[in-house]
Design an enzyme around this catalytic site. Sequence first.
Site, PDB file in Angstrom:
ATOM      1  N   GLU A   1      77.368 -44.143 -26.972  1.00 26.97           N
ATOM      2  CA  GLU A   1      78.368 -45.007 -27.600  1.00 26.97           C
ATOM      3  C   GLU A   1      78.125 -45.145 -29.105  1.00 26.97           C
ATOM      4  O   GLU A   1      78.222 -46.235 -29.683  1.00 26.97           O
ATOM      5  CB  GLU A   1      78.383 -46.381 -26.926  1.00 26.97           C
ATOM      6  CG  GLU A   1      78.780 -46.326 -25.456  1.00 26.97           C
ATOM      7  CD  GLU A   1      78.997 -47.693 -24.836  1.00 26.97           C
ATOM      8  OE1 GLU A   1      79.921 -47.831 -24.013  1.00 26.97           O
ATOM      9  OE2 GLU A   1      78.250 -48.628 -25.189  1.00 26.97           O
TER      10      GLU A   1
ATOM     11  N   GLU B   1      81.651 -44.298 -18.217  1.00 29.90           N
ATOM     12  CA  GLU B   1      81.280 -45.631 -17.747  1.00 29.90           C
ATOM     13  C   GLU B   1      82.543 -46.354 -17.296  1.00 29.90           C
ATOM     14  O   GLU B   1      83.389 -46.713 -18.116  1.00 29.90           O
ATOM     15  CB  GLU B   1      80.555 -46.441 -18.830  1.00 29.90           C
ATOM     16  CG  GLU B   1      79.186 -45.888 -19.199  1.00 29.90           C
ATOM     17  CD  GLU B   1      78.432 -46.786 -20.175  1.00 29.90           C
ATOM     18  OE1 GLU B   1      78.863 -47.939 -20.388  1.00 29.90           O
ATOM     19  OE2 GLU B   1      77.411 -46.333 -20.720  1.00 29.90           O
TER      20      GLU B   1
END
Length: 611
Positions: free
Chosen positions: A180, A255
């Site tokens: 991320e 995710e």
Amino acid sequence: MKTRLVWLAALCFSLSAFGQQAKHSFKLGDNSFLLDEKPFQIISGELHYPRVPKEAWRARMKMAKAMGLNTIGTYVFWNLHEPQKGKFDFAGNNNIAEFVKIAQQEGLWVILRPSPYVCAEWEFGGYPYWLQTQKGLVVRSTEKQYLAEYKKYILEVGKQLAPLQINHGGNIIMVQVENEYGSYAADKNYLDINRKLFIEAGFDGLLYTCDPAADVKDGHLNGLLPAVNGIDNPAKIKQLVNENHNGKGPYFIAEWYPAWFDWWGTPHHTVPAAHYTKKLDSVLAAGISINMYMFHGGTTRDFMNGANYKDISPYEPQTSSYDYDAPLNEAGNVTEKFKAFRSVIEKYLPAGQSLPPIPAAKPSIAVAPFKLSSKVALFNVLPQPVKNINPLTFEALGQDYGYVLYRTTIKGGKKGELQLKQLRDYALVFINQKRAGILDRRLNQNTLTLTLPAGDVQLDIFVENMGRVNFGKYLLENKKGITEQVTFAGAEVKNWLMYGFPFSNDRLTAKTTAKANGNGPTLQKGSFEISTVADTYLDMSDWGKGVVWINGHNLGKYWAIGPQQTLYVPQEWLKKGKNEVTVLELIKPDQNMLKAIDESILNTLKKLNVD
């Protein structure tokens, strides 16, 4: 029909390929992943090896298969594997290679996420504390010291795991570069350095990046597959990937969140399965691959919980329970969410095929109340101190986690305001060994009004590291303890003695026969006996705040404010007959009765009276 073919390919693989450990290929097609040149849909769940006892890894993986997963994902945690600079540990519960091999034996592929930064509601986002002791080192950057340490680490990880990639006969099908990163910065040069380091470490298979939808552009590196986090709209996913990947797929939700994590003082997060089943159905029907975060959360033990901190919100240390309201609960048992997701996945099986039966739920037991038989006050067992004019941080003291007692003498006979500038994170303040107050970073508390008796006064400040920030810009401001200065009545307080209590185990380095006295932190020991070994849950709701060990295993932290009131005790760490318990209690030294119940309490908030 296309989805049925994908599942058929996966099923054939599960039945034949794993036992042979033959080399396979895993590639990117224009719309699908290609396993041995045939379309393959990843249906994965996140499962972190340190959050589950090693003895239970296989059982959790069997549960993954029973829900219909063909893959599991896991981070690799730098601070576990290099807890001190240059000292690597891949043994016991840190044996990530064994974890991957067990997954292969159970017919599961693995998605590996070994970037130095993991977030994961984990202490310092996975970074080892000692990086902060190197002056000028800046994590998640191109700073030279950081890259040098990063390289040493990733090369060690590569020795363990690169041979287990699919193109070398193993079951690791993809490896994630960074984590991320688009939510943090947008330095493509830094991302490319990551990619090159991974290749140098032997990760020569399929690499990818993952970012929330809004940050894909900043976090993606050309040439790698851009996976998307946190959305499940098939059209939006395909649009995002196409825009950043030359108009091509495949499409992967790295995710997908079936619920959320908890932090102290807020309600337990739960979301009904019905909110997700249609979304899961639409994703699978569209041929999109998915990784559920989490499939099974487990427990964050050994001071490894992280914390969040933002400009608009207070410090939020996370609980030890990482139940996550996941399909598999904290103890590894099936939930209604598991059953609902299994039913969705089952719809896409080929005709005549079925999933493995769901393993039976594990039994749990209660333990009748018992008294802890010994108690010692920490003030009576002080280790050798470090002396300094100004208070030193944990890092400057060479201490990773736990607690530090800061002691000095000040002139009394007056009233004033005690201020701890940049306290991190929780302080018990004592005057002549009597508790005068508590300061809690969560509540933005850093001052306490004191009325001192006449004469010389002993000032003790017992400080807890409640977890380093694991997300955002405050990764760079993560030192612990009294990080700046202490003042009383406007004057700086100097000449400190500092006593470290890292509690890497349940033993004290100093020994004494002195009895507990005062109302400072205590270490208590006792035992209970059982005739049947099964899971249980220590009920800490009558206690205050602290840590518990069972047979030497750290179970995590408790805090009566909730929402977590129990500590999960895995059956793997219990034994027939006598079991030893150690409790570090910070604020209720007179409490000495303990019991265990047969189910968890994860959603009870209460006001804690500590006066």
